[in-house]
Design an enzyme around this catalytic site. Structure first.
Site, mmCIF file in Angstrom:
data_model
loop_
_atom_site.group_PDB
_atom_site.id
_atom_site.type_symbol
_atom_site.label_atom_id
_atom_site.label_comp_id
_atom_site.label_asym_id
_atom_site.label_seq_id
_atom_site.Cartn_x
_atom_site.Cartn_y
_atom_site.Cartn_z
ATOM 1 N N GLY A 34 -10.364 37.076 14.597
ATOM 2 C CA GLY A 34 -9.952 36.467 14.186
ATOM 3 C C GLY A 34 -10.286 34.829 14.393
ATOM 4 O O GLY A 34 -8.820 34.551 14.839
ATOM 5 N N TYR A 78 -17.612 46.662 19.683
ATOM 6 C CA TYR A 78 -18.111 45.299 19.858
ATOM 7 C C TYR A 78 -16.554 44.735 18.955
ATOM 8 O O TYR A 78 -16.795 43.621 20.254
ATOM 9 C CB TYR A 78 -19.583 45.521 18.352
ATOM 10 C CG TYR A 78 -19.389 43.572 18.504
ATOM 11 C CD1 TYR A 78 -20.924 43.719 18.903
ATOM 12 C CD2 TYR A 78 -18.519 43.240 17.616
ATOM 13 C CE1 TYR A 78 -21.501 42.131 18.074
ATOM 14 C CE2 TYR A 78 -19.763 41.829 16.826
ATOM 15 C CZ TYR A 78 -20.532 41.687 17.617
ATOM 16 O OH TYR A 78 -20.623 39.985 16.946
ATOM 17 N N CYS A 129 -21.914 46.606 5.617
ATOM 18 C CA CYS A 129 -20.537 47.044 5.684
ATOM 19 C C CYS A 129 -19.473 47.008 4.480
ATOM 20 O O CYS A 129 -19.159 45.578 4.332
ATOM 21 C CB CYS A 129 -19.504 47.525 7.051
ATOM 22 S SG CYS A 129 -17.565 47.630 7.168
ATOM 23 N N CYS A 155 -10.578 40.387 10.468
ATOM 24 C CA CYS A 155 -8.487 40.070 11.163
ATOM 25 C C CYS A 155 -8.010 40.815 12.071
ATOM 26 O O CYS A 155 -8.264 42.514 12.970
ATOM 27 C CB CYS A 155 -7.600 39.896 9.908
ATOM 28 S SG CYS A 155 -8.381 39.535 8.222
ATOM 29 N N ASN A 184 -5.563 43.858 7.413
ATOM 30 C CA ASN A 184 -6.965 43.654 8.704
ATOM 31 C C ASN A 184 -7.017 44.902 7.821
ATOM 32 O O ASN A 184 -7.055 46.646 7.738
ATOM 33 C CB ASN A 184 -6.466 43.732 9.420
ATOM 34 C CG ASN A 184 -8.042 44.803 10.810
ATOM 35 O OD1 ASN A 184 -8.239 45.332 11.086
ATOM 36 N ND2 ASN A 184 -9.192 43.658 10.162
ATOM 37 N N GLY A 185 -8.621 44.805 7.300
ATOM 38 C CA GLY A 185 -9.798 45.957 6.112
ATOM 39 C C GLY A 185 -10.021 45.642 5.024
ATOM 40 O O GLY A 185 -10.377 44.374 4.879
HETATM 41 FE FE1 SF4 Z 1 -16.956 49.771 11.205
HETATM 42 FE FE2 SF4 Z 1 -20.237 50.350 10.529
HETATM 43 FE FE3 SF4 Z 1 -18.664 51.640 9.283
HETATM 44 FE FE4 SF4 Z 1 -18.391 49.128 8.802
HETATM 45 S S1 SF4 Z 1 -19.739 50.421 8.318
HETATM 46 S S2 SF4 Z 1 -15.955 50.908 9.124
HETATM 47 S S3 SF4 Z 1 -18.810 47.919 10.852
HETATM 48 S S4 SF4 Z 1 -18.388 51.556 11.904
#
Ligand code: SF4
Length: 474
Positions: A36, A255, A395, A8, A111-112
């Site tokens: 998003g 990214y 993640c 998001c 966002n999160g």
């Molecule tokens: Fe970012 Fe990878 Fe940590 Fe997820 S696990 S917050 S994508 S660095």
């Protein structure tokens, strides 16, 4: 070529005078569209009355001139763009979420991902809470409204809620009289604010959105900080600052974020060029030219070319006009989706030994198709270089990185992956190099090294996968 998605982007604005703020939020969301593309929404507060419009689709699809002009003028507004990894792509899951409670209405954009969401939901359901979506945002909204009944002010309720939730959250909360922007104590997701000369403030996931609306960038929010905008001006609450070690998502730099955004003092483009230079230093290749996969690999390809003193060339062209409504070719069709999106510039690549740079390899299928396109155009050698380390872990902080089952690096060595993709060699950015991208700040690299900054319970892992599974079944 993006195979991973951010969940998001959030945006908010507070003006001392009543104005057509929905329009400003629209342009802010437009600049955050890369975060998003599944749904979006805008909520406006007009003399304490909050109204909202949201739907699935891109910002330009959901809002047209008449929808924006039908939204009331106000002195506060918030907006959200959504990618639906959890909760399915339905209108009811779009944000901002609007909540009515005994002390008034509230709009919230998030966002999160909360890493203790599963445990919190179980506990709240046992005490009688009924949730209408599977989103973490509804849990946060429920906690704030419950706390609000016990607290004199909404900011106190938010501070109490911050003690209960763990994980990644950049939040914008709008009450009938105040607008609050909150960044979690780890600082996983970015959040910054800017100002106009007339005293109007804007808050956004990324600085590119502030630039788009003409606001002057002030600064990033500190991890754990809450900004409160009201008729009395802006106030910073740092009660939850410095309670955790900073863990900004390194993948924002590699990214997600737009290259022209500046996060915690580092320009995303510069970080990507640096990643490309480090990649060239640690994974060099004997080649004639360097090309990037558009758009995701272009900045790192520039860095690779710069460090290795090879010509940087445009060897692949991307069709920029593929809309969300694009009908993907069926498996039985001979047409390949990647071929529709990307095409090789034959005169550039023919007979050349190429370094091909991209920012990630997830399943390896897209990379293999790009290698194929370059081979057909006459490339002599293709040395695939990735400006991130291999993905080995999922993640839990708001990014759609799948389970190990679909991550090719979990099962194969770089040599095997290169063979599968048809490349002459494959090299990833070593994980140690990530520290050089924002080393002085501290970052999360859990998807690369499995070291999660928060406790991720089995219940949370199960929760995420059950939600993902149910999404796939919808
Ligand atoms: Fe970012 Fe990878 Fe940590 Fe997820 S696990 S917050 S994508 S660095």
């Amino acid at each position: 070529m993006n195979e991973i998605h951010e969940e998001c982007g959030v945006f908010g604005i507070f003006s001392p005078q009543k104005a057509s703020l929905a329009e400003t939020v629209y342009y802010g969301l437009y600049a955050l569209q890369h975060r998003g593309q599944e749904g979006c929404g805008i909520a406006v507060c007009d003399d304490g009355v909050i109204s909202a419009y949201k739907d699935v689709g891109l910002v330009g699809e959901v809002f047209d001139h008449s929808k924006l002009s039908n939204m009331p003028k106000g002195n506060m507004a918030i907006g959200h763009v959504r990618y639906s990894t959890t909760g399915g792509n339905e209108r009811r899951n779009c944000q901002p979420i609007i909540v009515d409670h005994r002390k008034g209405r509230m709009a919230i954009a998030h966002n999160g991902n909360i890493s203790n969401a599963a445990a919190l939901r179980d506990k709240l359901e046992l005490s009688g809470a009924i949730f209408h979506t599977t989103s973490d945002t509804e849990i946060i909204a429920y906690l704030i409204t419950t706390q609000r009944l016990k607290c004199g002010a909404i900011e106190e309720a938010i501070l109490n809620t911050m003690k209960l939730i763990e994980g990644a959250y950049s939040l914008i909360v709008m009450s009938p009289t105040k607008l609050m922007a909150i960044r979690d104590p780890f600082g996983f997701r970015p959040l910054c604010f800017g100002k106009f000369p007339d005293g109007t403030y804007a808050v956004a996931s990324e600085s590119c959105a502030l630039k788009a609306i003409g606001a002057t960038f002030e600064r990033d929010l500190e991890p754990g900080e809450m900004l409160i905008f009201s008729s009395e001006g802006v106030r910073s609450d740092r009660t939850n600052c410095n309670t955790k070690k900073r863990q900004t998502c390194i993948f924002e730099y590699i990214y997600f974020a737009r290259p022209d955004s500046v996060i915690d003092g580092i320009t995303v483009h510069d970080a990507r060029v640096k990643a490309g230079m480090l990649l060239a230093e640690h994974r060099p290749a004997d080649a004639d030219i360097v090309i990037g996969v558009p758009d995701s690999g272009l900045d790192a390809a520039m860095g690779f070319a710069k460090y290795s003193e090879l010509p940087y060339c445009i060897g692949l062209i991307k069709n920029k006009y593929i809309a969300r409504t694009f009908i993907s070719p069926t498996q039985s069709s001979r047409t390949d989706k990647v071929r529709i999106k990307l095409s090789a510039v034959e005169s550039v690549v023919k007979g050349k030994r190429i370094v091909l740079v991209d920012d990630s390899i997830v399943r390896g299928t897209t990379g293999g198709r790009i290698v194929n396109i370059l081979r057909e155009a006459g490339a002599k050698e293709i040395h695939f270089r990735v400006s991130a380390p291999p993905f080995l872990h999922p993640c839990y902080y708001g990014t759609d990185i799948d389970s190990c089952d679909s991550l090719i690096a979990c099962k194969h060595t770089p040599e095997e992956i290169a063979r599968q993709m048809g490349a002459d060699s494959l090299g990833y950015l070593p994980v140690e190099c990530l520290d050089e991208l924002n080393c002085h700040l501290g970052c999360c690299k859990a998807c690369f090294n499995g070291s999660y900054p928060t406790d991720v319970s089995n219940a949370a892992k199960k929760d995420i996968y059950e939600i993902k599974l149910s999404d796939k079944q919808q």
